[in-house]
Design a protein around this motif. Structure first.
Motif, PDB file in Angstrom:
ATOM      1  N   LYS A 159      88.810 -60.063  11.039  1.00 48.52           N
ATOM      2  CA  LYS A 159      87.907 -59.393  10.101  1.00 48.52           C
ATOM      3  C   LYS A 159      87.931 -57.882  10.277  1.00 48.52           C
ATOM      4  CE  LYS A 159      86.094 -62.878   7.864  1.00 48.52           C
ATOM      5  NZ  LYS A 159      86.340 -63.048   6.419  1.00 48.52           N
ATOM      6  N   LEU A 160      87.945 -57.419  11.520  1.00 45.16           N
ATOM      7  CA  LEU A 160      87.858 -55.983  11.778  1.00 45.16           C
ATOM      8  C   LEU A 160      89.148 -55.249  11.412  1.00 45.16           C
ATOM      9  CD1 LEU A 160      85.995 -56.283  15.180  1.00 45.16           C
ATOM     10  CD2 LEU A 160      85.033 -55.370  13.068  1.00 45.16           C
ATOM     11  N   THR A 161      90.302 -55.877  11.657  1.00 48.66           N
ATOM     12  CA  THR A 161      91.558 -55.226  11.267  1.00 48.66           C
ATOM     13  C   THR A 161      91.728 -55.215   9.747  1.00 48.66           C
ATOM     14  OG1 THR A 161      92.730 -57.329  11.638  1.00 48.66           O
ATOM     15  CG2 THR A 161      92.788 -55.699  13.419  1.00 48.66           C
ATOM     16  N   ALA A 162      91.006 -56.103   9.049  1.00 49.30           N
ATOM     17  CA  ALA A 162      91.022 -56.068   7.574  1.00 49.30           C
ATOM     18  C   ALA A 162      90.452 -54.734   7.081  1.00 49.30           C
ATOM     19  CB  ALA A 162      90.219 -57.235   7.010  1.00 49.30           C
ATOM     20  N   VAL A 163      89.437 -54.216   7.784  1.00 47.47           N
ATOM     21  CA  VAL A 163      88.858 -52.919   7.417  1.00 47.47           C
ATOM     22  C   VAL A 163      89.910 -51.820   7.577  1.00 47.47           C
ATOM     23  CG1 VAL A 163      87.052 -51.229   7.960  1.00 47.47           C
ATOM     24  CG2 VAL A 163      86.548 -53.684   8.079  1.00 47.47           C
ATOM     25  N   ASP A 164      90.675 -51.893   8.673  1.00 49.00           N
ATOM     26  CA  ASP A 164      91.750 -50.915   8.891  1.00 49.00           C
ATOM     27  C   ASP A 164      92.777 -50.980   7.750  1.00 49.00           C
ATOM     28  OD1 ASP A 164      93.414 -49.031  10.133  1.00 49.00           O
ATOM     29  OD2 ASP A 164      94.485 -50.560  11.248  1.00 49.00           O
ATOM     30  N   LYS A 165      93.093 -52.196   7.297  1.00 49.09           N
ATOM     31  CA  LYS A 165      94.049 -52.347   6.180  1.00 49.09           C
ATOM     32  C   LYS A 165      93.504 -51.711   4.905  1.00 49.09           C
ATOM     33  CE  LYS A 165      96.102 -56.607   7.955  1.00 49.09           C
ATOM     34  NZ  LYS A 165      96.159 -58.082   7.821  1.00 49.09           N
ATOM     35  N   HIS A 166      92.207 -51.846   4.680  1.00 50.19           N
ATOM     36  CA  HIS A 166      91.600 -51.234   3.483  1.00 50.19           C
ATOM     37  C   HIS A 166      91.762 -49.717   3.518  1.00 50.19           C
ATOM     38  CE1 HIS A 166      90.173 -55.111   2.522  1.00 50.19           C
ATOM     39  NE2 HIS A 166      89.073 -55.109   3.229  1.00 50.19           N
ATOM     40  N   ASN A 217      89.762 -65.350   0.370  1.00 45.66           N
ATOM     41  CA  ASN A 217      90.370 -64.038   0.125  1.00 45.66           C
ATOM     42  C   ASN A 217      89.525 -63.154  -0.783  1.00 45.66           C
ATOM     43  OD1 ASN A 217      92.910 -64.426   1.564  1.00 45.66           O
ATOM     44  ND2 ASN A 217      93.345 -65.962   0.011  1.00 45.66           N
ATOM     45  N   ASN A 218      88.455 -63.716  -1.308  1.00 44.23           N
ATOM     46  CA  ASN A 218      87.666 -63.019  -2.319  1.00 44.23           C
ATOM     47  C   ASN A 218      87.079 -61.707  -1.803  1.00 44.23           C
ATOM     48  OD1 ASN A 218      86.582 -62.619  -4.783  1.00 44.23           O
ATOM     49  ND2 ASN A 218      85.066 -64.242  -4.665  1.00 44.23           N
ATOM     50  N   LEU A 219      86.394 -61.774  -0.662  1.00 42.07           N
ATOM     51  CA  LEU A 219      85.745 -60.589  -0.107  1.00 42.07           C
ATOM     52  C   LEU A 219      86.769 -59.579   0.401  1.00 42.07           C
ATOM     53  CD1 LEU A 219      82.878 -62.457   1.712  1.00 42.07           C
ATOM     54  CD2 LEU A 219      82.594 -60.892  -0.200  1.00 42.07           C
ATOM     55  N   PHE A 220      87.914 -60.064   0.851  1.00 39.29           N
ATOM     56  CA  PHE A 220      88.986 -59.147   1.272  1.00 39.29           C
ATOM     57  C   PHE A 220      89.525 -58.380   0.072  1.00 39.29           C
ATOM     58  CE2 PHE A 220      93.497 -58.232   1.875  1.00 39.29           C
ATOM     59  CZ  PHE A 220      93.465 -57.493   3.053  1.00 39.29           C
ATOM     60  N   ASP A 221      89.762 -59.093  -1.027  1.00 43.20           N
ATOM     61  CA  ASP A 221      90.265 -58.438  -2.244  1.00 43.20           C
ATOM     62  C   ASP A 221      89.270 -57.424  -2.794  1.00 43.20           C
ATOM     63  OD1 ASP A 221      92.537 -59.958  -2.053  1.00 43.20           O
ATOM     64  OD2 ASP A 221      91.828 -61.519  -3.426  1.00 43.20           O
ATOM     65  N   PHE A 226      77.352 -64.543  -5.024  1.00 44.81           N
ATOM     66  CA  PHE A 226      77.659 -63.449  -5.934  1.00 44.81           C
ATOM     67  C   PHE A 226      79.151 -63.137  -6.020  1.00 44.81           C
ATOM     68  CE2 PHE A 226      73.146 -62.452  -5.769  1.00 44.81           C
ATOM     69  CZ  PHE A 226      72.918 -62.000  -7.060  1.00 44.81           C
ATOM     70  N   THR A 227      79.993 -63.935  -5.369  1.00 40.26           N
ATOM     71  CA  THR A 227      81.424 -63.660  -5.445  1.00 40.26           C
ATOM     72  C   THR A 227      82.033 -64.332  -6.662  1.00 40.26           C
ATOM     73  OG1 THR A 227      81.825 -65.518  -3.951  1.00 40.26           O
ATOM     74  CG2 THR A 227      81.725 -63.328  -2.960  1.00 40.26           C
ATOM     75  N   LYS A 228      83.135 -63.779  -7.102  1.00 35.35           N
ATOM     76  CA  LYS A 228      83.729 -64.185  -8.379  1.00 35.35           C
ATOM     77  C   LYS A 228      84.293 -65.602  -8.343  1.00 35.35           C
ATOM     78  CE  LYS A 228      86.965 -62.420 -11.836  1.00 35.35           C
ATOM     79  NZ  LYS A 228      87.984 -61.396 -12.121  1.00 35.35           N
TER      80      LYS A 228
END
Length: 340
Positions: free
Chosen positions: A68-75, A38-42, A30-32
């Motif tokens: 992966k977990l620090t990506a959540v912090d960046k969001h 980088n798709n799910l991060f974007d 289901f990703t673009k």
């Protein structure tokens, strides 16, 4: 899995079963841009990043988990920074109710379950790296290479390299064609390449406890009413020999935890053991305060902490060993911690 809801549920449970390759294949339906990493991060797909990170944490792949977990912090950092744009916009458009809702959101954004779950798992990863620095070097086993000879492994890796080069060239061409205008002169900017895709640099930090402290402080500020927050604080500050901060967290944990809570017991056993080892290493004033606080632990709702770690653990086993399997395991884990 043509249904988005079933796709999400299947991905979540595949990750909880630590079948990460399968989860990636399912979620990319289901990703673009297909399997673009980088798709799910974007898309700021935080539930996926949290589940993937926790799966890696269970597998002791701390680099990937932290990535992966620090990506959540960046969001969440992006969310906070993006709020500044709305101050002038809301006042200019006179949308006062929406503006007040946004101001309330600013005060509670770090209480959100996505951030809390990710931050707790990040602290767990850093504590594990402190306890066992060699685990930073652990690399995920490749299921496709299992059982193959060295010659066969080389063939598979060579094929992968060629396929990756072709995919990279195709992606560049696609980006270039997307960015061209009618005259064909304008080109799209290429996506910035990630220099640490597997989080190896994150796992090799020389100051894991300092990194963990940043997240524990934020959790204490925004999610101090959670037992898990106080347990992580006890474990972290025990390792840092910050015994007054341990006592502060232990007091709050005693108010939040049911009597005989196994996780709290194990954290306190480790604290008492560390305290006994380092008793001569801190100032007399601190030692006096610690002694007084331990003597008054019954007022917090805990058994007396003014005893040896072994005696405290034996009292727990005598009282709670038959209460449940979790209580029995906590007593056994206490014995193991004291013997090590």
């Amino acid at each position: 899995l043509a249904d988005r809801f079933l796709n999400t549920i299947s991905t979540r449970y595949a990750l909880r079963a630590d079948r990460r390759v399968m989860a990636d294949e399912i979620v990319t339906l289901f990703t673009k841009d297909g399997d673009n990493p980088n798709n799910l991060f974007d898309m700021q797909c935080m539930w996926y990043e949290t589940e993937f990170g926790r799966s890696c944490l269970r597998s002791k792949l701390y680099g990937k988990a932290l990535k992966k977990l620090t990506a959540v912090d960046k969001h969440f950092t992006d969310i906070v920074e993006d709020q500044f744009d709305f101050h002038t916009y809301c006042l200019r458009k006179n949308t006062i109710r929406a503006y007040l809702a946004m101001l309330r959101c600013e005060d509670t954004v770090y209480k959100h379950k996505f951030f809390v779950r990710a931050a707790e798992s990040i602290v767990e990863a850093y504590l594990a790296l402190f306890d066992n620095p060699a685990s930073a070097e652990v690399v995920e086993a490749d299921p496709e290479l299992e059982g193959l000879s060295e010659a066969e492994k080389k063939k598979v890796l060579k094929k992968r390299k060629k396929a990756a080069q072709k995919a990279e060239e195709a992606a560049k061409e696609a980006e270039a064609s997307k960015g061209k205008g009618k005259d064909g002169s304008k080109k799209a900017k290429p996506h910035k390449e990630d220099e640490d895709p597997d989080g190896e640099l994150l796992a090799k930090t020389e100051t894991p406890l300092e990194e963990a402290t940043k997240y524990v402080r934020r959790l204490q500020q925004h999610a101090g009413g959670r037992l898990q927050t106080q347990l992580l604080a006890i474990r972290l500050f025990t390792r840092k020999n910050k015994f007054l901060l341990v006592l502060q967290a232990a007091k709050k944990a005693a108010q939040l935890a049911p009597k005989g809570e196994p996780k709290l017991h194990l954290a306190l056993v480790q604290f008492l053991r560390r305290l006994a080892e380092a008793r001569d290493a801190f100032p007399p004033t601190v030692a006096e305060v610690v002694k007084l606080e331990l003597a008054s632990s019954a007022e917090w709702g805990l058994p007396s902490l003014a005893v040896s770690p072994a005696e405290y653990n034996q009292q727990y086993i005598a009282t709670y060993a038959t209460a449940s399997v979790s209580h029995a395991m906590a007593g056994a884990a206490g014995l193991l911690a004291l013997s090590g």
